[in-house]
Each structure stands twice: as structure tokens, then as C-alpha cells.
Design a protein around this motif. Structure first.
Motif, PDB file in Angstrom:
ATOM      1  N   GLU A 187      12.689   9.640 -10.801  1.00  0.00           N
ATOM      2  CA  GLU A 187      11.271   9.948 -10.943  1.00  0.00           C
ATOM      3  C   GLU A 187      10.985  11.413 -11.234  1.00  0.00           C
ATOM      4  O   GLU A 187       9.890  11.760 -11.652  1.00  0.00           O
ATOM      5  CB  GLU A 187      10.520   9.521  -9.683  1.00  0.00           C
ATOM      6  N   SER A 188      11.972  12.295 -11.009  1.00  0.00           N
ATOM      7  CA  SER A 188      11.770  13.721 -11.258  1.00  0.00           C
ATOM      8  C   SER A 188      12.382  14.189 -12.581  1.00  0.00           C
ATOM      9  O   SER A 188      12.286  15.364 -12.920  1.00  0.00           O
ATOM     10  CB  SER A 188      12.373  14.552 -10.110  1.00  0.00           C
ATOM     11  N   THR A 226      14.480   0.954 -21.231  1.00  0.00           N
ATOM     12  CA  THR A 226      14.137   1.425 -19.889  1.00  0.00           C
ATOM     13  C   THR A 226      13.865   2.925 -19.842  1.00  0.00           C
ATOM     14  O   THR A 226      13.405   3.435 -18.811  1.00  0.00           O
ATOM     15  CB  THR A 226      15.270   1.097 -18.899  1.00  0.00           C
ATOM     16  N   VAL A 227      14.114   3.630 -20.937  1.00  0.00           N
ATOM     17  CA  VAL A 227      13.802   5.058 -20.959  1.00  0.00           C
ATOM     18  C   VAL A 227      12.315   5.274 -20.678  1.00  0.00           C
ATOM     19  O   VAL A 227      11.903   6.323 -20.166  1.00  0.00           O
ATOM     20  CB  VAL A 227      14.187   5.689 -22.312  1.00  0.00           C
ATOM     21  N   GLY A 228      11.503   4.269 -20.962  1.00  0.00           N
ATOM     22  CA  GLY A 228      10.079   4.374 -20.712  1.00  0.00           C
ATOM     23  C   GLY A 228       9.710   4.499 -19.248  1.00  0.00           C
ATOM     24  O   GLY A 228       8.567   4.830 -18.912  1.00  0.00           O
ATOM     25  N   GLU A 229      10.675   4.255 -18.358  1.00  0.00           N
ATOM     26  CA  GLU A 229      10.420   4.371 -16.930  1.00  0.00           C
ATOM     27  C   GLU A 229      10.523   5.814 -16.441  1.00  0.00           C
ATOM     28  O   GLU A 229      10.187   6.105 -15.288  1.00  0.00           O
ATOM     29  CB  GLU A 229      11.392   3.482 -16.148  1.00  0.00           C
ATOM     30  N   LEU A 230      10.990   6.713 -17.286  1.00  0.00           N
ATOM     31  CA  LEU A 230      11.106   8.125 -16.910  1.00  0.00           C
ATOM     32  C   LEU A 230       9.758   8.807 -17.141  1.00  0.00           C
ATOM     33  O   LEU A 230       9.583   9.590 -18.079  1.00  0.00           O
ATOM     34  CB  LEU A 230      12.212   8.806 -17.722  1.00  0.00           C
ATOM     35  N   LYS A 250       5.858   5.075 -23.764  1.00  0.00           N
ATOM     36  CA  LYS A 250       5.335   5.168 -22.403  1.00  0.00           C
ATOM     37  C   LYS A 250       5.528   6.555 -21.795  1.00  0.00           C
ATOM     38  O   LYS A 250       5.063   6.814 -20.688  1.00  0.00           O
ATOM     39  CB  LYS A 250       6.028   4.128 -21.509  1.00  0.00           C
ATOM     40  N   LEU A 251       6.209   7.424 -22.528  1.00  0.00           N
ATOM     41  CA  LEU A 251       6.498   8.759 -22.009  1.00  0.00           C
ATOM     42  C   LEU A 251       5.309   9.678 -22.272  1.00  0.00           C
ATOM     43  O   LEU A 251       5.294  10.454 -23.240  1.00  0.00           O
ATOM     44  CB  LEU A 251       7.777   9.303 -22.658  1.00  0.00           C
ATOM     45  N   GLN A 252       4.326   9.606 -21.409  1.00  0.00           N
ATOM     46  CA  GLN A 252       3.077  10.334 -21.617  1.00  0.00           C
ATOM     47  C   GLN A 252       3.237  11.858 -21.508  1.00  0.00           C
ATOM     48  O   GLN A 252       2.406  12.602 -22.017  1.00  0.00           O
ATOM     49  CB  GLN A 252       2.033   9.858 -20.605  1.00  0.00           C
TER      50      GLN A 252
END
Length: 241
Positions: free
Chosen positions: A165-166, A183-187, A209-211
Motif C-alpha cells: 500500500e505504500s 493487478t498493478v492497478g492495486e498499487l 486505476k493508478l490515480q
């Protein structure tokens, strides 16, 4: 059981992980001239191994060195807590009472960066070994991971990225990647993603998803298109494709 081949008549494949620790209370970093400068490492652990060693030997050595380093760098901090009693007893304490508690708590260094390198000209680390090594690392606080040739395969099957998460900086350039997981979008906190000089034919839609993403580098691949979801990365400042 060995996890890599040794070329007949040659030297065994060699690899190294450089793991840096920092204070657990420090933030990621501050902007200096448009670039993020990470705080100076509090301690560094280097783990080198060759293809002649078993996975169990390498993992055990990492566990022992990590435990020794964390204990050596452990500090004691004084924690002070002040509270105000909102409902004083009018008969005995007509004014609000202030309570102050003091205790000593241990503070351990936090794992911040992981840098993988190959110390010989060839060889590939098995995904199972990398997965085992990372399980002994506290990935929740990691800011940066940098891979190298011979270390790419583990990421393709990585399913635990939600723990990172960091993570702010992920550099997997020159890792011979042929695919990259969605799953890179979960970072969610990722700012920098470097995938240059691989063999990727596409990028996952999860990148959209990487805002917080500011830098995307995926040049020198085999890309024929980019995902339309990339338009959702509104903070992008630098794109190399």
C-alpha cells in the motif's frame, strides 16, 4: 534442490538483494527540483547468493540477517498521552481533570526499498525463491522496488500486490518481461512505473486505476497499442512509450 542451472565448466549464477531500512515515522519524501528525494537509509542489508545454494539456505540467511539488523537498530521512544476528562465530579473535582500517561515503546526500522541485481552475466532467479524472500519482508511499508535482468518472472505471477500500500516507485526495466499483470492497478499510491527495455506486447488496463501515477516509461518494448484506460491517469507528467 538447486533453483538455477550452472553452465558446465563455468561459474554459478550470482544474484544480490540490497534492502534499505528507514525510520518508521518518516514520510515518503519531498519534492526537490521536481524530483522526489527519498530520506537517507538508516541501515542497509545485502544478501548475495549463487545458483549452487538451495532456496531454503538463501531464505534462512535472509531471515537471520534481517532479524539481527532490526534488533540492532531498535530504538526506544517515549510516548506521552494527554487526555481531558469531559465529565468532572463537581463535588470533588469541579474543574476538568487532565490525565497524562507516559510509556516507553520500541521503535523498529521500516523496510523501504528493495533493489535486485544479478552479479553474473546470465541466470534467472526462480519465481518461487523470490516469493519466499519477499514473504520475509514487510512489504506494507516498501516505497520502491527495482528489478534487474534475471528477476522478472516472479512479478508476472505476483498476487500479493495489494499488501504494498505504500509503493511509490516500481522499476522493472531490463527484466525480460513478456507480460505484466493487471493487478498493478492495486498499487493505489504508485507514482513512478518503469517497464522499459522488456518484451511487452501490451500494457494491462489496470494501469488506469493508478490515480497518483506521474511517470510511465515503457519504451523499447513490442507495444502495438496502449490501453484506453490510461486516460484516467490524470496526474501523468511524463510518458515514454
Amino acid at each position: 534442490m538447486n533453483f538455477s542451472r550452472r553452465v558446465f565448466g563455468g561459474t554459478p549464477d550470482g544474484f544480490k538483494l540490497v534492502i534499505e531500512y528507514g525510520p518508521s515515522f518518516r514520510e515518503y519524501g519531498e519534492q526537490h527540483g521536481g524530483k522526489v528525494r527519498l530520506p537517507k537509509a538508516l541501515a542497509t542489508l545485502e544478501l548475495a547468493w549463487t545458483s549452487e545454494e538451495s532456496e531454503a539456505e538463501v531464505v534462512e540467511r535472509l531471515a537471520q540477517r534481517k532479524s539481527a539488523l532490526v534488533l540492532e537498530r531498535m530504538e526506544e521512544r517515549v510516548a506521552v498521552q494527554i487526555t481531558v476528562d469531559p465529565t468532572p465530579n463537581a463535588a470533588t473535582f469541579p474543574e476538568p481533570r487532565i490525565k497524562c500517561s507516559v510509556k516507553v515503546v520500541p521503535s523498529f526500522p521500516a523496510l523501504r526499498t528493495i533493489h535486485a541485481t544479478r552479479t553474473t552475466a546470465s541466470g534467472t532467479v526462480s519465481p518461487s525463491l523470490m516469493a519466499a524472500l519477499l514473504k520475509h519482508c514487510e512489504l506494507k511499508g516498501v516505497w520502491k522496488i527495482k528489478g534487474a535482468e534475471g528477476f522478472g518472472n516472479w512479478w508476472a505471477n505476483c498476487t500479493e500486490v495489494s499488501q504494498w500500500e505504500s509503493m511509490r516507485n516500481l522499476n522493472l526495466s531490463y527484466c525480460n518481461l513478456t507480460s505484466f499483470p493487471n493487478t498493478v492497478g492495486e498499487l493505489k499510491a504508485l507514482r513512478i512505473l518503469r517497464l522499459s527495455h522488456n518484451k511487452l506486447t501490451s500494457l494491462p488496463s489496470g494501469i488506469g486505476k493508478l490515480q497518483e501515477l506521474e511517470v510511465l516509461a515503457a519504451d523499447h518494448n513490442l507495444l502495438t497499442s496502449v490501453p484506453v484506460e490510461l486516460r484516467h491517469c490524470t496526474r501523468l507528467k511524463e510518458v515514454n512509450l
